[in-house]
Scaffold this active site. Structure first.
Site, PDB file in Angstrom:
ATOM      1  N   HIS A  91       0.802  -1.235   0.000  1.00  0.00           N
ATOM      2  CA  HIS A  91       0.000   0.000   0.000  1.00  0.00           C
ATOM      3  C   HIS A  91       0.836   1.287   0.000  1.00  0.00           C
ATOM      4  O   HIS A  91       0.536   2.239   0.726  1.00  0.00           O
ATOM      5  CB  HIS A  91      -0.936   0.028   1.209  1.00  0.00           C
ATOM      6  CG  HIS A  91      -1.958  -1.069   1.225  1.00  0.00           C
ATOM      7  ND1 HIS A  91      -2.504  -1.621   0.091  1.00  0.00           N
ATOM      8  CD2 HIS A  91      -2.564  -1.706   2.280  1.00  0.00           C
ATOM      9  CE1 HIS A  91      -3.400  -2.552   0.444  1.00  0.00           C
ATOM     10  NE2 HIS A  91      -3.447  -2.630   1.741  1.00  0.00           N
ATOM     11  N   HIS A 100      -9.994   1.392   0.617  1.00  0.00           N
ATOM     12  CA  HIS A 100      -9.844   0.254   1.516  1.00  0.00           C
ATOM     13  C   HIS A 100     -10.944   0.143   2.577  1.00  0.00           C
ATOM     14  O   HIS A 100     -10.661  -0.180   3.733  1.00  0.00           O
ATOM     15  CB  HIS A 100      -8.466   0.342   2.172  1.00  0.00           C
ATOM     16  CG  HIS A 100      -7.901  -0.964   2.588  1.00  0.00           C
ATOM     17  ND1 HIS A 100      -8.548  -1.805   3.470  1.00  0.00           N
ATOM     18  CD2 HIS A 100      -6.765  -1.589   2.234  1.00  0.00           C
ATOM     19  CE1 HIS A 100      -7.802  -2.878   3.655  1.00  0.00           C
ATOM     20  NE2 HIS A 100      -6.725  -2.773   2.909  1.00  0.00           N
ATOM     21  N   GLU A 151     -11.603  -4.348  -2.944  1.00  0.00           N
ATOM     22  CA  GLU A 151     -10.739  -3.280  -3.443  1.00  0.00           C
ATOM     23  C   GLU A 151     -10.487  -3.450  -4.938  1.00  0.00           C
ATOM     24  O   GLU A 151      -9.775  -4.354  -5.350  1.00  0.00           O
ATOM     25  CB  GLU A 151      -9.384  -3.329  -2.714  1.00  0.00           C
ATOM     26  CG  GLU A 151      -9.483  -3.413  -1.216  1.00  0.00           C
ATOM     27  CD  GLU A 151      -8.200  -3.969  -0.597  1.00  0.00           C
ATOM     28  OE1 GLU A 151      -7.102  -3.657  -1.089  1.00  0.00           O
ATOM     29  OE2 GLU A 151      -8.302  -4.722   0.376  1.00  0.00           O
TER      30      GLU A 151
HETATM   31  C1  BGC Z   1      -4.393  -6.662   2.070  1.00  0.00           C
HETATM   32  C2  BGC Z   1      -4.154  -7.382   3.379  1.00  0.00           C
HETATM   33  C3  BGC Z   1      -3.604  -6.416   4.394  1.00  0.00           C
HETATM   34  C4  BGC Z   1      -4.542  -5.271   4.541  1.00  0.00           C
HETATM   35  C5  BGC Z   1      -4.013  -4.230   5.480  1.00  0.00           C
HETATM   36  C6  BGC Z   1      -5.335  -5.538   2.326  1.00  0.00           C
HETATM   37  O1  BGC Z   1      -5.544  -4.819   1.166  1.00  0.00           O
HETATM   38  O2  BGC Z   1      -4.905  -7.512   1.087  1.00  0.00           O
HETATM   39  O3  BGC Z   1      -3.253  -8.449   3.185  1.00  0.00           O
HETATM   40  O4  BGC Z   1      -3.391  -7.050   5.620  1.00  0.00           O
HETATM   41  O5  BGC Z   1      -4.790  -4.682   3.297  1.00  0.00           O
HETATM   42  O6  BGC Z   1      -5.054  -3.465   5.966  1.00  0.00           O
END
Ligand code: BGC
Length: 341
Positions: free
Chosen positions: A94, A169, A307
């Protein structure tokens, strides 16, 4: 100048209400009626803005520059190697330690006939930010229609060739955040393929596999709990679903990617996108240690994130969609969350 704690609300005549804050453009609430008009807040999160600012910064946030994982944080572009933050075991996640979820976005009202109400969120990410090349100018429209569609429109431009994958998210629980898990929610995905993961790599292997005869088969819709509690090796790796699905018929126009139904309340959400993938994440790392909405613990499988995005680690996988953005081109991504009751 927008402040981290500034709160903005979109509302339509059906009492659908979307609230978000300046930091991360973080969606802190989406109120949706059921068939009888009873409102529930359907996104997992905290009761106050202060708690949201102190809590999990990914909840409802805009993620970038590259949402999801890049193996070992490495990629090569036009002959140059880049090393990004390693902020998730051995991988980049991210956008790194100071991803777009941590930034205070500049927020202003946005007018368009498409929307009853809308805001535009803007951010300039300097050349070299988190080690990504190029100055990236990003704008995101959050728009609410009269038909209960919450629309997210992303655009971005760069001054140098770079990689990009933006997403939102929010974790959804259509019965209402804080009222239990999403195990009984029925999820249908327009995906006959997905990208398997590997425990050691910590993300995708590069394979594109059929969902047929696996726990990943959501083509006809089924309770999420059925998948999460199955003995499927892919499920066991992440104690639930944390996988990217390949959206059927991808051609860059809006397609139905997912449909989520809570049979108890009758609330339903459809997800449309022009992106090739959708990451389904069932909140397996929630461990009840934090207090969320309705004053109840944020428990494992308390919500599901849907997402829309390109595939994880695309910059290192030739058979995955291209995630490169070049100067003079515009990154476009639309995601529609449509609520029905
Ligand atoms: C991921 C997860 C991660 C999370 C964190 C998601 O988009 O797929 O693996 O733990 O984000 O908030």
């Amino acid at each position: 100048m927008t402040k981290a704690s500034d709160i903005f609300t979109l509302k339509n005549r059906n009492n659908v209400e979307v609230s978000f804050i300046g930091r991360g453009g973080q969606i802190v609430g989406i109120k949706v009626p059921d068939a009888k008009g009873n409102l529930a807040d359907v996104v997992v999160g905290y009761e106050t803005v202060d708690a949201a600012l102190a809590g999990d910064t990914y909840f409802g946030a805009l993620c970038g520059r590259y949402a999801n994982r890049i193996v070992k944080g490495k990629f090569e572009l036009e002959g140059t190697s880049y090393q990004l933050d390693i902020n998730n075991e051995s991988n980049h996640l991210h956008g790194g330690f100071d991803g777009f979820n941590m930034r205070v976005w500049e927020v202003e009202p946005y007018r368009s006939r498409k929307y009853v109400q809308a805001y535009k969120l803007s951010l300039t990410s300097p050349d070299g930010d988190q080690n990504y090349p190029g100055e990236l100018t990003v704008s995101v429209i959050y728009g609410l229609t009269g038909d209960n569609e919450f629309v997210i429109e992303y655009t971005a431009k760069t001054t140098k060739a770079t990689i990009i994958n933006l997403t939102s998210h929010a974790y959804f629980n259509l019965k209402g955040a804080g009222t239990g898990t999403i195990e009984k929610h029925e999820l249908q995905l327009n995906a006959s393929k997905y990208t398997p993961i590997d425990g050691e790599i910590g993300t995708v292997t590069g394979e594109i596999a059929e969902v047929n005869n696996t726990a990943m088969d959501f083509l006809d819709g089924k309770p999420i709990g059925e998948a999460c509690t199955s003995n499927d090796a892919q499920v066991k790796l992440v104690d639930g679903i944390d996988h990217n699905f390949v959206i059927g018929g991808y051609d860059g126009t809006l397609k139905l990617a997912a449909r989520l139904l809570d049979p108890e309340s009758g609330r339903e959400m459809e997800v449309y996108t022009d992106q090739p993938g959708i990451q389904v994440y069932t909140g397996s790392h929630f461990d009840s240690s934090e207090t969320g909405k309705l004053g109840t613990p944020i428990e494992k499988w308390g919500g599901v994130a849907l997402e829309t995005q390109t595939f994880p680690d695309s910059p290192n996988k030739e058979n995955f969609p291209n995630a490169v953005l070049k100067p003079g081109k515009t990154y476009n991504h639309t995601c529609v969350y449509k609520f029905n009751s």
